[in-house]
Design a protein around this motif. Structure first.
Motif, PDB file in Angstrom:
ATOM      1  N   MET A   1       0.842  -1.188   0.000  1.00 17.23           N
ATOM      2  CA  MET A   1       0.000   0.000   0.000  1.00 17.23           C
ATOM      3  C   MET A   1       0.881   1.242   0.000  1.00 17.23           C
ATOM      4  O   MET A   1       1.943   1.270   0.586  1.00 17.23           O
ATOM      5  N   ASP A   2       0.389   2.210  -0.598  1.00 17.30           N
ATOM      6  CA  ASP A   2       1.068   3.499  -0.653  1.00 17.30           C
ATOM      7  C   ASP A   2       0.782   4.283   0.624  1.00 17.30           C
ATOM      8  O   ASP A   2      -0.251   4.110   1.273  1.00 17.30           O
ATOM      9  N   ILE A   3       1.685   5.156   0.995  1.00 14.02           N
ATOM     10  CA  ILE A   3       1.527   5.971   2.204  1.00 14.02           C
ATOM     11  C   ILE A   3       0.263   6.835   2.116  1.00 14.02           C
ATOM     12  O   ILE A   3      -0.436   7.034   3.109  1.00 14.02           O
ATOM     13  N   GLY A   4      -0.062   7.319   0.932  1.00 14.21           N
ATOM     14  CA  GLY A   4      -1.264   8.141   0.751  1.00 14.21           C
ATOM     15  C   GLY A   4      -2.533   7.365   1.071  1.00 14.21           C
ATOM     16  O   GLY A   4      -3.460   7.890   1.684  1.00 14.21           O
ATOM     17  N   ILE A   6      -2.739   4.733   3.051  1.00 16.62           N
ATOM     18  CA  ILE A   6      -2.762   4.436   4.482  1.00 16.62           C
ATOM     19  C   ILE A   6      -3.251   5.644   5.265  1.00 16.62           C
ATOM     20  O   ILE A   6      -4.101   5.526   6.158  1.00 16.62           O
ATOM     21  N   SER A   7      -2.741   6.821   4.924  1.00 14.39           N
ATOM     22  CA  SER A   7      -3.203   8.014   5.642  1.00 14.39           C
ATOM     23  C   SER A   7      -4.662   8.313   5.351  1.00 14.39           C
ATOM     24  O   SER A   7      -5.386   8.773   6.243  1.00 14.39           O
ATOM     25  N   ALA A   8      -5.129   8.042   4.145  1.00 10.86           N
ATOM     26  CA  ALA A   8      -6.545   8.235   3.841  1.00 10.86           C
ATOM     27  C   ALA A   8      -7.398   7.258   4.649  1.00 10.86           C
ATOM     28  O   ALA A   8      -8.450   7.634   5.184  1.00 10.86           O
ATOM     29  N   LEU A   9      -6.944   6.031   4.759  1.00 10.24           N
ATOM     30  CA  LEU A   9      -7.668   5.034   5.538  1.00 10.24           C
ATOM     31  C   LEU A   9      -7.704   5.404   7.020  1.00 10.24           C
ATOM     32  O   LEU A   9      -8.743   5.294   7.675  1.00 10.24           O
ATOM     33  N   VAL A  10      -6.595   5.882   7.544  1.00  9.80           N
ATOM     34  CA  VAL A  10      -6.547   6.328   8.940  1.00  9.80           C
ATOM     35  C   VAL A  10      -7.472   7.515   9.150  1.00  9.80           C
ATOM     36  O   VAL A  10      -8.194   7.598  10.159  1.00  9.80           O
ATOM     37  N   ALA A  15     -12.434   9.653  11.405  1.00 11.00           N
ATOM     38  CA  ALA A  15     -13.680  10.399  11.239  1.00 11.00           C
ATOM     39  C   ALA A  15     -14.881   9.541  11.630  1.00 11.00           C
ATOM     40  O   ALA A  15     -15.831  10.036  12.256  1.00 11.00           O
ATOM     41  N   SER A  16     -14.841   8.266  11.293  1.00  6.09           N
ATOM     42  CA  SER A  16     -15.940   7.362  11.654  1.00  6.09           C
ATOM     43  C   SER A  16     -16.044   7.201  13.165  1.00  6.09           C
ATOM     44  O   SER A  16     -17.144   7.217  13.730  1.00  6.09           O
TER      45      SER A  16
END
Length: 50
Positions: A1-4, A6-10, A15-16
């Motif tokens: 996975m790309d760092i972008g 992973i940060s989007a998933l985090v 937010a959830s």
């Protein structure tokens, strides 16, 4: 996975969790207010009939 990704998933997960905490807080506040109103009503009823 790309760092972008992973940060989007985090971010989405955070937010959830924050939204869930907000909903739980609002529901708990409503329940507490309803219980407080019931307690006042019960106390007034008891004073009337005792």
């Amino acid at each position: 996975m790309d760092i972008g990704w992973i940060s989007a998933l985090v971010s989405v997960t955070s937010a959830s969790v924050a939204l869930g905490a907000l909903v739980a807080s609002v529901l708990e506040g409503r329940a507490a207010r309803r219980n407080a109103e019931f307690s006042v009503h019960r106390d007034l009823w008891w004073q009337r009939w005792s």
